[in-house]
Design a protein around this motif. Structure first.
Motif: not given
Ligand code: ZN
Length: 211
Positions: A132, A145, A148
């Motif tokens: 992302c 992350c 995500c």
């Molecule tokens: Zn991400």
């Protein structure tokens, strides 16, 4: 009131721009995002952009301004705009100001100010999410992350030479551009952690955005 956001890479301009836009219900104009959106569009401008990109050419200042004009024409009445990453050069600033004045917009410029050493340190130590593209500073120690679950990696263009070239471009081209806005300029200290910077940005902007 429209805002034109300036900041050296590593100043947190994108992140701060998003939180300021959310706070005041503003629309963000970001050239890359508009290019991607328009190139999928069937309009004459969309088709023109698509052919420029497919030919591998750079989008000229004139076309960038057509994109701004198109954006302003499609803006909902009473909505303020936050310009992120434009203008980069004096020529772009003059063209942008013409458009803003033609549309009767009120605008201020906002500089998120950091020292070059801080920018260098942040840029050489940050990682980004493969999926992302969210950016994580050095003090974020996990390998995935938060948003995500993607893997965090060092960007290939975050090497010292490439970073120095980007910071030099800011000093040589954007700093003189900011001078054009000196009478409309608000400066926010970008040295502290991003949540502190966000807080002081809101304190600085509240009287202007609500007044
Ligand atoms: Zn991400």
């Amino acid at each position: 009131m429209d805002l034109i956001f300036f900041g050296m890479q590593g100043a947190g301009k994108g992140t701060l721009g998003k939180s300021v836009a959310k706070q005041y219900g503003m629309q963000i104009f970001e050239t890359g995002g508009e290019l991607r959106k328009l190139s999928k569009d069937q309009s004459p401008l969309g088709q023109k952009i698509k052919s420029i990109i497919e030919a591998g050419h750079l989008v000229s200042n004139e076309v960038v301004m057509e994109i701004v004009e198109n954006f302003m024409n499609n803006l909902q009445e009473g909505t303020s705009v936050l310009f992120d990453g434009i203008p980069r050069k004096i020529e772009q600033a003059n063209l942008l100001n013409e458009i803003l004045e033609k549309h009767g917009r009120n605008y201020k410029a906002v500089l998120i100010d950091i020292k070059k050493e801080t920018a260098l340190k942040r840029l050489t130590t940050r990682r980004i999410c493969e999926k992302c593209k969210a950016v994580y500073p050095a003090d974020y120690t996990k390998d995935s992350c938060e948003g995500c679950g993607g893997t965090l990696v060092t960007r290939s263009d975050d090497n010292p030479e490439a970073i120095a070239a980007r910071l030099d471009a800011f000093e040589n081209e954007t700093v003189p551009t900011i001078q054009i806005y000196r009478e409309k300029l608000l400066t926010i200290d970008g040295e502290p952690q991003i949540d502190k910077v966000a807080k002081s940005a809101i304190e600085t902007l509240d009287p202007i955005m609500k007044g």
